[in-house]
Design a protein around this motif. Structure first.
Motif, PDB file in Angstrom:
ATOM      1  N   PHE A  82       5.525   4.706  -9.448  1.00  0.00           N
ATOM      2  CA  PHE A  82       5.072   5.103  -8.119  1.00  0.00           C
ATOM      3  C   PHE A  82       3.993   6.181  -8.149  1.00  0.00           C
ATOM      4  N   SER A  83       2.887   5.887  -8.798  1.00  0.00           N
ATOM      5  CA  SER A  83       1.744   6.795  -8.766  1.00  0.00           C
ATOM      6  C   SER A  83       0.500   6.060  -8.286  1.00  0.00           C
ATOM      7  N   ASN A  84       0.642   4.802  -7.891  1.00  0.00           N
ATOM      8  CA  ASN A  84      -0.509   3.972  -7.531  1.00  0.00           C
ATOM      9  C   ASN A  84      -0.822   4.011  -6.038  1.00  0.00           C
ATOM     10  N   TRP A  85      -2.043   3.572  -5.694  1.00  0.00           N
ATOM     11  CA  TRP A  85      -2.425   3.368  -4.295  1.00  0.00           C
ATOM     12  C   TRP A  85      -1.942   2.000  -3.819  1.00  0.00           C
ATOM     13  N   PHE A  86      -2.086   1.009  -4.693  1.00  0.00           N
ATOM     14  CA  PHE A  86      -1.772  -0.373  -4.340  1.00  0.00           C
ATOM     15  C   PHE A  86      -0.869  -0.995  -5.401  1.00  0.00           C
ATOM     16  N   TYR A  87       0.088  -1.816  -4.946  1.00  0.00           N
ATOM     17  CA  TYR A  87       0.966  -2.556  -5.846  1.00  0.00           C
ATOM     18  C   TYR A  87       0.756  -4.045  -5.573  1.00  0.00           C
ATOM     19  N   HIS A  88       0.392  -4.764  -6.615  1.00  0.00           N
ATOM     20  CA  HIS A  88       0.019  -6.163  -6.421  1.00  0.00           C
ATOM     21  C   HIS A  88       0.560  -7.028  -7.547  1.00  0.00           C
ATOM     22  N   GLY A  89       1.035  -8.228  -7.204  1.00  0.00           N
ATOM     23  CA  GLY A  89       1.486  -9.160  -8.222  1.00  0.00           C
ATOM     24  C   GLY A  89       2.894  -9.672  -8.011  1.00  0.00           C
ATOM     25  N   ILE A  90       3.596  -9.191  -6.975  1.00  0.00           N
ATOM     26  CA  ILE A  90       4.973  -9.622  -6.746  1.00  0.00           C
ATOM     27  C   ILE A  90       5.021 -11.031  -6.151  1.00  0.00           C
ATOM     28  N   LYS A  91       4.153 -11.285  -5.190  1.00  0.00           N
ATOM     29  CA  LYS A  91       3.983 -12.592  -4.559  1.00  0.00           C
ATOM     30  C   LYS A  91       5.096 -12.952  -3.567  1.00  0.00           C
TER      31      LYS A  91
ATOM     32  N   ALA B 131      14.792  13.446  -8.177  1.00  0.00           N
ATOM     33  CA  ALA B 131      15.807  12.983  -9.124  1.00  0.00           C
ATOM     34  C   ALA B 131      15.217  12.047 -10.175  1.00  0.00           C
ATOM     35  N   CYS B 132      13.921  11.759 -10.028  1.00  0.00           N
ATOM     36  CA  CYS B 132      13.285  10.827 -10.968  1.00  0.00           C
ATOM     37  C   CYS B 132      11.875  11.317 -11.288  1.00  0.00           C
ATOM     38  N   PRO B 133      11.769  12.339 -12.123  1.00  0.00           N
ATOM     39  CA  PRO B 133      10.452  12.922 -12.414  1.00  0.00           C
ATOM     40  C   PRO B 133       9.476  11.956 -13.070  1.00  0.00           C
ATOM     41  N   SER B 134       9.979  10.889 -13.701  1.00  0.00           N
ATOM     42  CA  SER B 134       9.079   9.918 -14.326  1.00  0.00           C
ATOM     43  C   SER B 134       8.383   9.054 -13.291  1.00  0.00           C
ATOM     44  N   LEU B 135       8.913   9.000 -12.044  1.00  0.00           N
ATOM     45  CA  LEU B 135       8.408   8.145 -10.958  1.00  0.00           C
ATOM     46  C   LEU B 135       8.520   6.658 -11.302  1.00  0.00           C
TER      47      LEU B 135
ATOM     48  N   SER C 190     -19.476   1.374  -9.431  1.00  0.00           N
ATOM     49  CA  SER C 190     -18.036   1.232  -9.240  1.00  0.00           C
ATOM     50  C   SER C 190     -17.345   2.451  -9.852  1.00  0.00           C
ATOM     51  N   TYR C 191     -16.698   3.226  -9.004  1.00  0.00           N
ATOM     52  CA  TYR C 191     -16.007   4.433  -9.455  1.00  0.00           C
ATOM     53  C   TYR C 191     -14.540   4.086  -9.663  1.00  0.00           C
ATOM     54  N   SER C 192     -14.121   4.017 -10.909  1.00  0.00           N
ATOM     55  CA  SER C 192     -12.776   3.558 -11.234  1.00  0.00           C
ATOM     56  C   SER C 192     -11.761   4.693 -11.127  1.00  0.00           C
ATOM     57  N   VAL C 193     -10.678   4.420 -10.397  1.00  0.00           N
ATOM     58  CA  VAL C 193      -9.548   5.338 -10.304  1.00  0.00           C
ATOM     59  C   VAL C 193      -8.414   4.726 -11.115  1.00  0.00           C
ATOM     60  N   LYS C 194      -8.038   5.374 -12.182  1.00  0.00           N
ATOM     61  CA  LYS C 194      -7.121   4.801 -13.173  1.00  0.00           C
ATOM     62  C   LYS C 194      -5.848   4.242 -12.550  1.00  0.00           C
ATOM     63  N   ASP C 195      -5.229   4.996 -11.658  1.00  0.00           N
ATOM     64  CA  ASP C 195      -3.933   4.589 -11.116  1.00  0.00           C
ATOM     65  C   ASP C 195      -4.023   3.961  -9.728  1.00  0.00           C
TER      66      ASP C 195
ATOM     67  N   VAL D 181       0.846  -1.191   0.000  1.00  0.00           N
ATOM     68  CA  VAL D 181       0.000   0.000   0.000  1.00  0.00           C
ATOM     69  C   VAL D 181       0.884   1.244   0.000  1.00  0.00           C
ATOM     70  N   ASP D 182       0.653   2.122  -0.958  1.00  0.00           N
ATOM     71  CA  ASP D 182       1.366   3.397  -1.015  1.00  0.00           C
ATOM     72  C   ASP D 182       0.585   4.380  -0.153  1.00  0.00           C
ATOM     73  N   LEU D 183       0.993   4.512   1.097  1.00  0.00           N
ATOM     74  CA  LEU D 183       0.197   5.272   2.064  1.00  0.00           C
ATOM     75  C   LEU D 183      -0.026   6.732   1.668  1.00  0.00           C
ATOM     76  N   PRO D 184       0.986   7.489   1.228  1.00  0.00           N
ATOM     77  CA  PRO D 184       0.720   8.881   0.839  1.00  0.00           C
ATOM     78  C   PRO D 184      -0.270   8.995  -0.323  1.00  0.00           C
ATOM     79  N   ASN D 185      -0.091   8.163  -1.361  1.00  0.00           N
ATOM     80  CA  ASN D 185      -1.008   8.219  -2.500  1.00  0.00           C
ATOM     81  C   ASN D 185      -2.421   7.813  -2.092  1.00  0.00           C
ATOM     82  N   LEU D 186      -2.541   6.779  -1.262  1.00  0.00           N
ATOM     83  CA  LEU D 186      -3.854   6.342  -0.803  1.00  0.00           C
ATOM     84  C   LEU D 186      -4.529   7.427   0.027  1.00  0.00           C
ATOM     85  N   ALA D 187      -3.778   8.071   0.912  1.00  0.00           N
ATOM     86  CA  ALA D 187      -4.352   9.126   1.754  1.00  0.00           C
ATOM     87  C   ALA D 187      -4.894  10.266   0.894  1.00  0.00           C
TER      88      ALA D 187
END
Length: 333
Positions: free
Chosen positions: A267-276, A295-299, A246-251, A151-157
């Motif tokens: 790093f623009s998502n709320w949740f990262y899933h699939g690593i296992k 230092a990484c504007p593309s994120l 269902s209100y879809s949030v793209k990222d 969970v990306d806490l800042p993005n989720l908040a």
């Protein structure tokens, strides 16, 4: 004698936790004051997944690991949360192991169901968790994640701060699921991470046995099942589709699992899933909290390029499908 003591202890814990019939609406018998949280994280888990549960408690959802410039005080207030793990039984009796019982005795966030673990009971675990959450806590938002979701806490908040307090069902949502038979035309939000306001949880929890009993194909996908329950709750309460949908949030959730498996994070998502894998999730978490966005504007980061260089910023101007990355995007969710 030792085995007998373990059995008595487990029965005591089961008696305390299995209080909610998933087929009945939760109606507290007394006016006992409930603890209030803004967010409930509902997480289906299994007895053997202690490493993931401990990491969620102590690290992955721990505010102290995040930079104060990213996770601000307003974010922490928004994310005032309680963890709720829903756990079933295993045929090899792992729920009676000393390690599991020790974890159970030390934490108040584990709730056991008297049902054997399998993929097809996941929808039962989520419905059980909905009803249990209403009985135990006051809250504004329920967020369902998997135990292997970062969970990306800042993005989720920031995302929650933009949401209303009523009639919300949100995440990365789709109109159908191809593996269902028959194909569903109701929108649903994928199970890696979705959000419901308390009133929607209450409406779903109030559905009858007949209304919640449905089959969605061999895999019994829990996320599509919840999408169907949202539809039934909407119809039962005569709420328009535009009001509760269902209100879809793209990222909200990463789009490509293949990227994460190769170590690429946007790093623009709320949740990262699939690593296992637990070790890779640890690396990804440390990459995220130490990321230098200035230092990484593309994120866009690759978190395990070499043994001696765990977190590298990738330039979007470059073609990052080259052989060094070994990324093959097969399909989005």
């Amino acid at each position: 004698e030792r085995k007998s003591k373990l059995s008595v202890f487990l029965k005591h814990k089961l008696d305390k936790t299995i209080q909610v019939d998933t087929r009945k609406e939760v109606t507290p018998k007394s006016k006992v004051s409930k603890k209030h949280f803004n967010v409930i994280f509902l997480i289906p888990s299994m007895p053997e997944n202690q490493d993931f549960r401990d990491a969620l408690r102590s690290k992955w959802l721990n505010f102290s690991y995040w930079k104060e410039t990213e996770l601000k005080e307003s974010h922490k207030r928004t994310l005032h949360y309680k963890l709720v793990f829903i756990i079933g039984k295993t045929e090899d009796n792992q729920q009676s192991s000393p390690d599991f019982l020790r974890e159970l005795s030390r934490n108040d966030d584990m709730h056991l169901m008297d049902i054997f673990e399998s993929r097809i009971i996941l929808k039962e675990k989520i419905l059980f968790g909905f009803r249990l959450s209403l009985k135990l806590y006051e809250y504004n938002y329920l967020i369902k994640i998997d135990h292997d979701t970062l969970v990306d806490l800042p993005n989720l908040a920031r995302g929650i701060q933009k949401l209303p307090r009523e009639l919300v069902y949100s995440g990365k949502c789709f109109s159908f699921l191809r593996r269902l038979a028959p194909i569903s035309t109701e929108r649903y939000c994928i199970g890696a991470g979705y959000i419901l306001t308390r009133d929607v949880v209450e409406m779903i929890s109030g559905l009858s046995d007949e209304e919640t009993d449905m089959t969605l194909g061999l895999e019994e996908p829990e996320d599509a099942y919840i999408g169907q329950l949202v539809r039934k709750a909407r119809e039962k309460h005569d709420i328009s589709y535009e009001t509760l949908r269902s209100y879809s949030v793209k990222d909200s959730v990463n789009r490509y699992k293949a990227d994460l498996l190769a170590g690429i994070f946007h790093f623009s998502n709320w949740f990262y899933h699939g690593i296992k894998e637990f070790e890779k999730m640890e690396k990804a978490f440390h990459c995220r909290i130490n990321a230098d966005f200035a230092a990484c504007p593309s994120l866009l980061y690759w978190y395990e390029r070499r043994q001696d260089q765990d977190c590298v910023c990738l330039d979007l101007k470059l073609n990052y499908r080259h052989a060094d990355l070994e990324v093959y995007r097969k399909r989005p969710y």
